[in-house]
Design an enzyme around this catalytic site. Sequence first.
Site, PDB file in Angstrom:
ATOM      1  N   ARG A  46      32.572  64.414  65.963  1.00  0.00           N
ATOM      2  CA  ARG A  46      31.150  65.203  66.230  1.00  0.00           C
ATOM      3  C   ARG A  46      30.491  64.175  67.370  1.00  0.00           C
ATOM      4  NH1 ARG A  46      29.336  66.344  60.427  1.00  0.00           N
ATOM      5  NH2 ARG A  46      30.090  64.097  60.363  1.00  0.00           N
ATOM      6  N   VAL A 134      47.422  63.017  48.753  1.00  0.00           N
ATOM      7  CA  VAL A 134      47.288  62.720  47.313  1.00  0.00           C
ATOM      8  C   VAL A 134      47.442  61.347  46.887  1.00  0.00           C
ATOM      9  CG1 VAL A 134      48.668  63.319  45.056  1.00  0.00           C
ATOM     10  CG2 VAL A 134      48.231  65.233  46.722  1.00  0.00           C
ATOM     11  N   GLU A 192      30.391  57.991  47.053  1.00  0.00           N
ATOM     12  CA  GLU A 192      29.552  58.851  48.044  1.00  0.00           C
ATOM     13  C   GLU A 192      28.173  58.693  47.697  1.00  0.00           C
ATOM     14  OE1 GLU A 192      30.954  60.186  50.937  1.00  0.00           O
ATOM     15  OE2 GLU A 192      33.040  59.549  50.483  1.00  0.00           O
ATOM     16  N   LYS A 207      43.761  67.249  44.093  1.00  0.00           N
ATOM     17  CA  LYS A 207      45.017  66.333  44.188  1.00  0.00           C
ATOM     18  C   LYS A 207      46.249  67.038  43.069  1.00  0.00           C
ATOM     19  CE  LYS A 207      42.546  62.612  45.802  1.00  0.00           C
ATOM     20  NZ  LYS A 207      41.951  61.232  45.451  1.00  0.00           N
ATOM     21  N   GLY A 304      40.803  54.628  51.335  1.00  0.00           N
ATOM     22  CA  GLY A 304      40.568  53.464  52.394  1.00  0.00           C
ATOM     23  C   GLY A 304      41.410  53.679  53.657  1.00  0.00           C
TER      24      GLY A 304
END
Length: 430
Positions: A46, A134, A192, A207, A304
């Site tokens: 973006r 996953v 989050e 998942k 990560g």
Amino acid sequence: MTEPLKIAVAGLGTVGAGVLKLLAQQADIIEQRCGRRIEVVAVSARSRGKDRGVDLSTVEWYDDPVKLAAHPGADVVVELIGGSEGAAKETVETALEAGRHVVTANKALLAHHGTELAAKAESKGLAVAFEAAVAGGIPIIKGLREGLAGNRVSEVHGILNGTCNYILTEMRTTGRDFADVLADAQKLGYAEADPSFDIDGVDAAHKLAVLTSVAFGTPVDFGNVYVEGIRHVSALDFDYADALGYRIKLLGIARRTEQGIEQRVHPCMVPKAAPIAAVDGVFNAVIAQGDFVDRVLFVGRGAGAGPTASAVVADLIDVARGRSTPTFGVPAAQLSKAQPSPMEARRGAYYVRLMVVDRPGVIADIAAAMRDQNVSMEQFLQRGRAPGEAVPVVLTTHDTDEAAMQRALATIGAKEAVVEPPRMIRIEQF
Ligand SMILES: NC(=O)c1ccc[n+]([C@@H]2O[C@H](COP(=O)([O-])OP(=O)(O)OC[C@H]3O[C@@H](n4cnc5c(N)ncnc54)[C@H](OP(=O)(O)O)[C@@H]3O)[C@@H](O)[C@H]2O)c1
């Protein structure tokens, strides 16, 4: 000299920037291993001005990832935007239309549209590869689809969300409550700002739906995953679990039973000696049960930049080598629909925590509600006494049916002396 594999990357966040770093840093071994270079030709995100810690001076920039998906010079489009609809979905669909292979880390997209995307890709001789979707860095998709391809798999279960495993581990080791640990996890970047997808089990369910398809050769069936998150697990539950010999983990479980395929995500008590009980913090783990191989355990980092990039690049290397496997292990047209086994059909043991007013007759009422549903109690724990006040009472059951357990809990929860909704955690004896 073989042509480089040219890739266009949509999304330059945690994973996208991680992939670009890995490709730059490991260019030599990647070239050795696939006999050709992997070259990034175009990117999209973006905000063009954002410093992403990677050199973008030689790549073409697109504000619109859907336009990038049709980049004429790209062999592969790597979708690292996220979300089951919108830009991510359009990017992937456009890439396949344009004849590009797709590599993605997007479990939400696959959980909702995986089967259709696989069919579309396979009809055009293209790959949709998703190792990173996953369990992050754990090569569980290849492990199941390729490494265990000679087995009939009867069960896959695992810790599929590092945020939840971190929170549960912190609660157990520090004795703190859920809200307190969640706030810390958010400060540390392990959760989050809006943590609901993680803590309500939705991410793990995405998942699991993908894993189930790979394990059993069935179409992805997210709609039939039973989902329960970790908000109701309390500090008290960890004390009791410890005393009873268990650890509490949020697990995704996919199992073939006589009723059909069970898919469920919920907190579980697992024996302390079970290998999965020792997987703590942000780590993920998946255990698969195959008929010839027996039990296989995979453990590693589930998220990560580094671990996820590791999985994305493994998929890119497959494409670069020209290696292809049907998306979900069998061709999409041959995925065979299986009967979903409803949650009410689950059979197993249960842990129940009640807050009850300590007065004569209450315990007898609880025992009667269990007996009326043929639920046989194994242990009953009431620590201390406080006549006239609410005290925690904990019990565990022998194996019973979920439906009977739910009926017993509804009767117990309606009693005046039971002052909070009963809390139940399923016990899994792995
Ligand atoms: N993070 C992990 O550890 C991890 C692990 C496994 C799988 N995944 C999956 O990997 C994917 C990416 O995750 P992430 O953590 O890297 O996300 P992220 O850090 O939020 O990055 C998302 C990227 O997509 C770009 N983007 C968002 N909307 C866009 C749009 N409409 N058009 C163009 N670009 C857009 C963003 O641009 P700006 O940077 O300009 O905002 C950003 O670069 C998701 O599917 C996620 O589930 C992540």
